[in-house]
Write a protein that holds these residues in place. Structure first.
Motif, mmCIF file in Angstrom:
data_model
loop_
_atom_site.group_PDB
_atom_site.id
_atom_site.type_symbol
_atom_site.label_atom_id
_atom_site.label_comp_id
_atom_site.label_asym_id
_atom_site.label_seq_id
_atom_site.Cartn_x
_atom_site.Cartn_y
_atom_site.Cartn_z
ATOM 1 N N GLY A 116 -75.036 68.277 50.543
ATOM 2 C CA GLY A 116 -75.681 67.518 51.619
ATOM 3 C C GLY A 116 -75.019 66.184 51.863
ATOM 4 O O GLY A 116 -74.812 65.769 53.010
ATOM 5 N N GLY A 117 -74.653 65.483 50.780
ATOM 6 C CA GLY A 117 -74.073 64.159 50.923
ATOM 7 C C GLY A 117 -72.651 64.172 51.433
ATOM 8 O O GLY A 117 -72.280 63.358 52.285
ATOM 9 N N ALA A 118 -71.846 65.106 50.948
ATOM 10 C CA ALA A 118 -70.426 65.125 51.318
ATOM 11 C C ALA A 118 -70.232 65.511 52.779
ATOM 12 O O ALA A 118 -69.339 64.984 53.453
ATOM 13 N N ILE A 119 -71.043 66.424 53.302
ATOM 14 C CA ILE A 119 -70.785 66.958 54.633
ATOM 15 C C ILE A 119 -71.100 65.945 55.732
ATOM 16 O O ILE A 119 -70.333 65.775 56.678
ATOM 17 N N THR A 120 -72.221 65.216 55.616
ATOM 18 C CA THR A 120 -72.504 64.213 56.648
ATOM 19 C C THR A 120 -71.622 62.980 56.471
ATOM 20 O O THR A 120 -71.329 62.268 57.436
ATOM 21 N N HIS A 121 -71.179 62.730 55.235
ATOM 22 C CA HIS A 121 -70.259 61.616 54.996
ATOM 23 C C HIS A 121 -68.956 61.788 55.776
ATOM 24 O O HIS A 121 -68.333 60.799 56.177
ATOM 25 N N THR A 122 -68.558 63.035 56.020
ATOM 26 C CA THR A 122 -67.284 63.282 56.699
ATOM 27 C C THR A 122 -67.436 63.677 58.171
ATOM 28 O O THR A 122 -66.420 63.783 58.871
ATOM 29 N N LEU A 123 -68.677 63.873 58.644
ATOM 30 C CA LEU A 123 -68.831 64.363 60.018
ATOM 31 C C LEU A 123 -69.752 63.524 60.907
ATOM 32 O O LEU A 123 -69.674 63.626 62.128
ATOM 33 N N VAL A 124 -70.631 62.731 60.327
ATOM 34 C CA VAL A 124 -71.656 62.049 61.130
ATOM 35 C C VAL A 124 -71.540 60.535 61.000
ATOM 36 O O VAL A 124 -71.681 60.000 59.897
ATOM 37 N N PRO A 125 -71.272 59.799 62.096
ATOM 38 C CA PRO A 125 -71.301 58.335 62.057
ATOM 39 C C PRO A 125 -72.713 57.855 61.716
ATOM 40 O O PRO A 125 -73.665 58.602 61.912
ATOM 41 N N PRO A 126 -72.880 56.617 61.183
ATOM 42 C CA PRO A 126 -71.882 55.544 61.162
ATOM 43 C C PRO A 126 -71.071 55.438 59.870
ATOM 44 O O PRO A 126 -70.570 54.355 59.573
ATOM 45 N N THR A 127 -70.960 56.508 59.084
ATOM 46 C CA THR A 127 -70.018 56.429 57.965
ATOM 47 C C THR A 127 -68.608 56.209 58.526
ATOM 48 O O THR A 127 -68.280 56.699 59.610
ATOM 49 N N PRO A 128 -67.747 55.479 57.811
ATOM 50 C CA PRO A 128 -66.515 54.951 58.408
ATOM 51 C C PRO A 128 -65.562 56.001 58.978
ATOM 52 O O PRO A 128 -65.010 55.797 60.067
ATOM 53 N N GLY A 129 -65.341 57.118 58.264
ATOM 54 C CA GLY A 129 -64.383 58.113 58.744
ATOM 55 C C GLY A 129 -64.741 58.681 60.106
ATOM 56 O O GLY A 129 -63.955 58.596 61.061
#
Length: 470
Positions: A158-171
């Motif tokens: 759950g944590g890794a997938i939104t970290h890489t696909l959903v703003p406002p995380t930096p990537g």
């Protein structure tokens, strides 16, 4: 020979980034800025600054590109860091987790943990989310005496997938800015792509849990924090406001602009409210409002003095500042690749193919480059920043792709998950905080992210065909 010169510059730039990070152990910011200067020195002698009409030299244009990148993402990243810190300290994040567990029950605890990680990783960095949720996984194992690996892998999925696909995380935030994707659209499509990947991750976690019987071990370096009492937590509604409100504000502006552009709905009303929604839907303003609310929740829940509240904000900004530097450094690197004419050179490679094939080829190209960079240097964020900067240099358009560039961003995000191993900080967070050995982490965490990455790519390809949004 001259037509291949941009590829030589590209190779030197990537080799500089990877070599400095992996072999010299240099910070990613210094590596990206150095690579930007190297590429700029190898590129054309000078270019004109379109804002001032001034001709700038090879070094000054790197600084200008860095500043332009900060203007696009700096405020949002800083505010997101403060929101995450406030949600952790106030107990708002804890309340959301407990609500998932209460709704789904202990039998479906893995789905509750995945859902909690999925939601919390939108405003909070992955390592913080994992730190928050790992005590729950350990507590569940103590009561059930089984499924420890499944619980910790559910959190990771759950944590890794939104970290890489959903703003406002930096990537994802940088990809949206760099590829010209509306932020509301990036949030919506990113979450749409992330959801099936998260469920695929859960099913893989169940499989891995049956294959590898890993018990919970004590972790000497990490002491589980004492759980807060129910009366110490804010209500679920209040806890969700810092996450839900900015998303609603941003997506409202996206919806209004989309309806105006397509001629759908009451056009006179939409034209009247458009100036208002453009203000409240600006990511900087939306997250500023969410930050004020998050600070208010923390102040009220913990009865903090203003001095302590200010210290908490400072701590959040120190972690966010590092991310801003790395992200803006990647932006400068990408801009220098644009100056060096990398885009037209790569574009010529695809000029003989059909439009539909070219669009899908770009998806695979973005996925492949991001995966290669992830394996080489370990950071998903750096992989996303560098890859999107490279492809943005090609000046891709919906007409060229055959679909909206948001799918190019999600394909890059999917690739940035592939190949996590011992050079990835996420690998060590998962390994050490869970009490797993390095070999166990390689057999569980690494394949899990491969499942997430390829599922996201498959979903991206499917959506780009059935719903191109052009």
């Amino acid at each position: 020979m001259l037509e291949n010169y941009p590829f030589l510059i590209l190779f030197i730039g990537i080799a500089t980034v990877i070599g400095m990070i992996i072999f010299l152990k240099i910070n990613a910011f210094l590596a990206l800025i150095t690579a930007a200067i190297v590429v700029s020195l190898l590129g054309p002698e000078s270019v004109m600054n379109p804002e001032t009409g001034e001709t700038v030299n090879r070094i000054k244009r790197v600084a200008i590109a860095f500043g332009n990148s900060v203007s696009g993402i700096g405020i949002v990243i800083a505010l997101a860091a403060i929101i995450g810190k406030c949600m952790m300290d106030s107990g708002a994040a804890d309340r959301i987790v407990r609500a998932f567990l209460k709704t789904l029950g202990e039998k479906n605890a893995s789905f509750a943990l995945m859902g909690s990680g999925f939601v919390l990783a939108v405003p909070v960095f992955f390592d913080t989310v994992f730190y928050l949720l790992i005590p729950l996984a350990r507590s569940l194992y103590r009561s059930t005496k089984k499924n420890y690996l499944m619980y910790i892998m559910a959190i990771a999925a759950g944590g890794a997938i939104t970290h890489t696909l959903v703003p406002p995380t930096p990537g994802p935030l940088f990809m949206a800015d760099n590829l010209g994707v509306d932020l509301g659209k990036m949030i919506f499509v990113g979450a749409l792509v992330a959801l099936p990947a998260a469920f695929a991750g859960i099913f893989y976690a169940m499989f891995a849990n049956r294959v590898m019987n890993i018990p919970m071990r004590e972790v000497a370096e990490h002491k589980d924090p004492d759980p807060l009492e129910e009366h110490e937590l804010p209500s679920l509604t209040i806890s969700l406001i810092p996450i839900v409100l900015p998303v609603l504000m941003i997506t409202t502006n996206t919806l209004v602009n989309s309806m105006l552009a397509s001629g759908v709905g009451p056009q006179s009303l939409l034209q009247k409210i458009s100036p208002f929604t453009s203000i409240i839907g600006d990511a900087n303003f939306a997250l500023l409002i969410a930050t004020a609310i998050a600070l208010g929740i923390l102040y009220h829940q913990r009865k903090m003095t203003l001095l302590k509240l200010g210290a908490s904000v400072e701590n959040a900004l120190m972690s966010g500042g590092v991310i801003i530097l790395i992200t803006a450094g990647g932006g400068a690197f990408g801009k220098m690749l644009t100056v060096a004419q990398i885009g037209p050179a790569i574009q010529n490679m695809f000029s003989t193919t059909e439009t539909e094939a070219t669009g899908l080829s770009f998806l695979f190209l973005g996925f492949g480059i991001a995966a290669l960079l992830k394996v080489a240097q370990g950071s998903s964020t750096v992989a996303m920043i560098t890859t999107s900067a490279m492809l943005a240099a090609m000046q891709v358009t919906p007409q060229m792709l055959g679909f909206d560039p948001v799918y190019l961003a999600t394909a890059i995000g999917a690739g940035s998950l592939i190949g996590s191993w011992m050079n990835d900080s996420g690998f060590w967070i998962f390994c050490k905080m869970s009490g797993l050995t390095e070999a166990e982490a390689l057999k569980s965490w690494t394949p899990l992210l491969i499942v997430l990455g390829f599922t996201s790519l498959a979903t991206t390809i499917l959506l780009s065909i059935v719903w191109p949004m052009t």
